[in-house]
Design an enzyme around this catalytic site. Structure first.
Site, PDB file in Angstrom:
ATOM      1  N   ASP A 120     -12.132  -9.473   4.579  1.00 35.01           N
ATOM      2  CA  ASP A 120     -13.458  -9.471   3.943  1.00 35.01           C
ATOM      3  C   ASP A 120     -14.001 -10.897   3.856  1.00 35.01           C
ATOM      4  O   ASP A 120     -15.179 -11.145   4.096  1.00 35.01           O
ATOM      5  CB  ASP A 120     -13.398  -8.877   2.521  1.00 35.01           C
ATOM      6  CG  ASP A 120     -13.645  -7.372   2.511  1.00 35.01           C
ATOM      7  OD1 ASP A 120     -13.333  -6.711   3.524  1.00 35.01           O
ATOM      8  OD2 ASP A 120     -14.139  -6.846   1.486  1.00 35.01           O
TER       9      ASP A 120
ATOM     10  N   TYR B 187       0.827  -1.209   0.000  1.00 37.40           N
ATOM     11  CA  TYR B 187       0.000   0.000   0.000  1.00 37.40           C
ATOM     12  C   TYR B 187       0.868   1.268   0.000  1.00 37.40           C
ATOM     13  O   TYR B 187       0.441   2.314  -0.468  1.00 37.40           O
ATOM     14  CB  TYR B 187      -0.892   0.043   1.246  1.00 37.40           C
ATOM     15  CG  TYR B 187      -2.199  -0.711   1.131  1.00 37.40           C
ATOM     16  CD1 TYR B 187      -2.221  -2.048   0.758  1.00 37.40           C
ATOM     17  CD2 TYR B 187      -3.403  -0.080   1.415  1.00 37.40           C
ATOM     18  CE1 TYR B 187      -3.420  -2.740   0.673  1.00 37.40           C
ATOM     19  CE2 TYR B 187      -4.607  -0.760   1.333  1.00 37.40           C
ATOM     20  CZ  TYR B 187      -4.602  -2.099   0.955  1.00 37.40           C
ATOM     21  OH  TYR B 187      -5.798  -2.775   0.877  1.00 37.40           O
TER      22      TYR B 187
ATOM     23  N   ASP C 184      -6.173  -7.280   4.144  1.00 36.80           N
ATOM     24  CA  ASP C 184      -7.329  -6.623   3.526  1.00 36.80           C
ATOM     25  C   ASP C 184      -8.237  -7.675   2.908  1.00 36.80           C
ATOM     26  O   ASP C 184      -9.449  -7.689   3.136  1.00 36.80           O
ATOM     27  CB  ASP C 184      -6.846  -5.633   2.454  1.00 36.80           C
ATOM     28  CG  ASP C 184      -8.015  -4.982   1.735  1.00 36.80           C
ATOM     29  OD1 ASP C 184      -8.958  -4.542   2.425  1.00 36.80           O
ATOM     30  OD2 ASP C 184      -7.993  -4.923   0.487  1.00 36.80           O
TER      31      ASP C 184
ATOM     32  N   LYS D 162       3.334 -15.478   1.965  1.00 37.75           N
ATOM     33  CA  LYS D 162       3.561 -16.157   0.682  1.00 37.75           C
ATOM     34  C   LYS D 162       5.068 -16.400   0.600  1.00 37.75           C
ATOM     35  O   LYS D 162       5.758 -15.940  -0.326  1.00 37.75           O
ATOM     36  CB  LYS D 162       3.035 -15.274  -0.459  1.00 37.75           C
ATOM     37  CG  LYS D 162       2.978 -15.941  -1.811  1.00 37.75           C
ATOM     38  CD  LYS D 162       1.895 -17.003  -1.935  1.00 37.75           C
ATOM     39  CE  LYS D 162       2.016 -17.732  -3.271  1.00 37.75           C
ATOM     40  NZ  LYS D 162       1.111 -18.901  -3.370  1.00 37.75           N
TER      41      LYS D 162
HETATM   42  C1  IPM Z   1     -10.275  -1.602   4.321  1.00 40.73           C
HETATM   43  C2  IPM Z   1     -10.559  -0.974   3.000  1.00 40.73           C
HETATM   44  C3  IPM Z   1      -9.425  -0.027   2.636  1.00 40.73           C
HETATM   45  C4  IPM Z   1      -8.151  -0.840   2.584  1.00 40.73           C
HETATM   46  C5  IPM Z   1      -9.644   0.751   1.315  1.00 40.73           C
HETATM   47  C6  IPM Z   1     -10.923   1.536   1.327  1.00 40.73           C
HETATM   48  C7  IPM Z   1      -8.472   1.636   0.985  1.00 40.73           C
HETATM   49  O1  IPM Z   1     -10.768  -1.947   2.022  1.00 40.73           O
HETATM   50  O2  IPM Z   1     -10.149  -0.867   5.315  1.00 40.73           O
HETATM   51  O3  IPM Z   1     -10.172  -2.834   4.371  1.00 40.73           O
HETATM   52  O4  IPM Z   1      -7.829  -1.454   1.555  1.00 40.73           O
HETATM   53  O5  IPM Z   1      -7.448  -0.866   3.591  1.00 40.73           O
HETATM   54 MG    MG Z   2     -10.817  -3.928   2.774  1.00 40.68          MG
END
Ligand code: IPM
Ligand code: MG
Length: 358
Positions: free
Chosen positions: A244, A138, A240, A184
């Site tokens: 999810d 990032y 990240d 990885k």
């Molecule tokens: C999260 C989000 C953020 C990230 C985005 C919105 C930049 O997906 O907080 O997980 O990738 O960190």
């Molecule tokens: Mg995210």
């Protein structure tokens, strides 16, 4: 003692809708409980771009730094797709500027949530992802894009890995004493460094069992055998993606909060989901992720696990009564769910008082 200062960043699309819900619950749960606070609403994300051209205005950053905790709802959306600065830049900038290097994302499936999970629950699911938040791909340089080439750089140094690793192991000591490093290492140099450093730190925690998993296999295990995890430690991008996925096995991404913290200074609490432009303005966004973010803040920044617990129990009761938004198959609105949770907090307090008197 003075009042606690809470910075409030509502952001974009469903952001303000769920923030309103979170603040209402905060007000209800803190009533008569010796928890005095003041909120400061500050522009952030797309809303701040519209006002000032900058997703993280200096004043917002300064006031966040001076606060005791930060609540953030959600930012971003198609409105700013062509904007010279994107709302997401503000999110990365606030994480970096406040040194919020550890992002804690819990995944637990309480018994009321079991029916909503897309997977077969044979054992308790209760793990937490500790995601490195201020380095990796990032932030790594060089980062560039021309017409026919683009570069992102995944970079980590030993200090960045060490500090977040300690947080993960300390957390495991208070939980089920197990850490899984996800990487990885069969391909990436950064992952090989993570393995070296985390492996050495693990030896200093003899009470914690430690194993490793490649990220592709970890993605599979979250679906096939999530019961094995306690603390999942991983770098920024993998965290990240996996968070999810982990959220979804609980039944809805709309119910998962997170905490981001550094060594010192205020921590930031936010839902892990985005601003959901497709459902914004309809009044149907699930407020639970934001309400749980408030609970996480009360517990971790203000040491009020009593109030946090009241919130969690009220959420479970409202789900049990099937007062839920459409993401959990219900027909209730954001406001109805919020009111139900508040009512439940108040009712259980009244019951408690009545029982006490008897
Ligand atoms: C999260 C989000 C953020 C990230 C985005 C919105 C930049 O997906 O907080 O997980 O990738 O960190
Ligand atoms: Mg995210």
């Amino acid at each position: 003692m003075g009042k606690y200062q809470i910075a409030v960043l509502s952001g974009d699309y469903i952001g303000p809708e769920i923030m309103k819900a979170g603040l209402k619950v905060l007000q209800a749960v803190s009533k008569d409980k010796n928890f005095d606070y003041e909120i400061k609403e500050l522009p952030f994300g797309g809303a701040a771009i519209d006002k000032t051209g900058d997703p993280l205005p200096q004043e917002t950053l300064d006031k966040c730094k001076a606060s005791d905790a930060i609540l953030l709802a959600a930012i971003g959306g198609p409105k700013w797709d062509q904007s010279p600065k994107r709302p997401e830049e503000g999110l990365l900038a606030i994480r970096k500027s406040l040194g919020l290097f550890a992002n804690i994302r819990p995944t637990n499936i309480s018994s009321v949530m079991k029916p909503y999970s897309p997977i077969k629950i044979t054992d308790p699911v209760d793990f937490v992802i500790v995601r490195e938040l201020t380095s990796g791909i990032y932030f790594g340089q060089p980062k560039s894009q021309t017409k026919d080439e683009a570069i992102d750089t995944m970079r980590y140094n030993a200090d960045e890995i060490t500090r977040v690793t300690k947080i993960a192991f300390d957390m495991a000591m208070k939980r089920k004493h197990h850490v899984t490093l996800v990487d990885k290492a069969n391909v990436l140099a950064t992952s090989k460094l993570w393995r070296q450093i985390v492996g050495a730190i693990a030896k200093k925690y003899p009470k914690v069992t430690y194993d490793t998993s490649y990220v592709d296999a970890a993605a599979m295990k979250i679906i096939s055998d999530p019961f094995q995890f306690d603390v999942v430690l991983t770098e920024n991008l993998f965290g990240d993606i996996l968070s999810d996925e982990a959220a979804q096995i609980t039944g809805s991404l709309g119910t998962i909060p997170s905490m981001s913290k550094g060594q010192t200074g205020p921590a930031l609490y936010e839902p892990i989901h985005g601003s959901a432009p497709d459902i914004a303005g309809k009044g149907i966004a699930d407020p639970i992720s934001m309400i749980k973010s408030v609970a996480m803040m009360l517990d971790n920044s203000f040491n009020r696990s009593d109030l946090a617990q009241e919130i969690y129990l009220a959420i479970d009761r409202s789900i049990n009564k099937k007062v839920t938004t459409p993401d959990l198959g219900g027909t209730s609105s954001t406001q109805e769910v919020t009111e139900e949770i508040i009512k439940s907090i108040q009712e259980s307090r009244n019951e408690y008082v009545t029982n006490d008197v008897r």
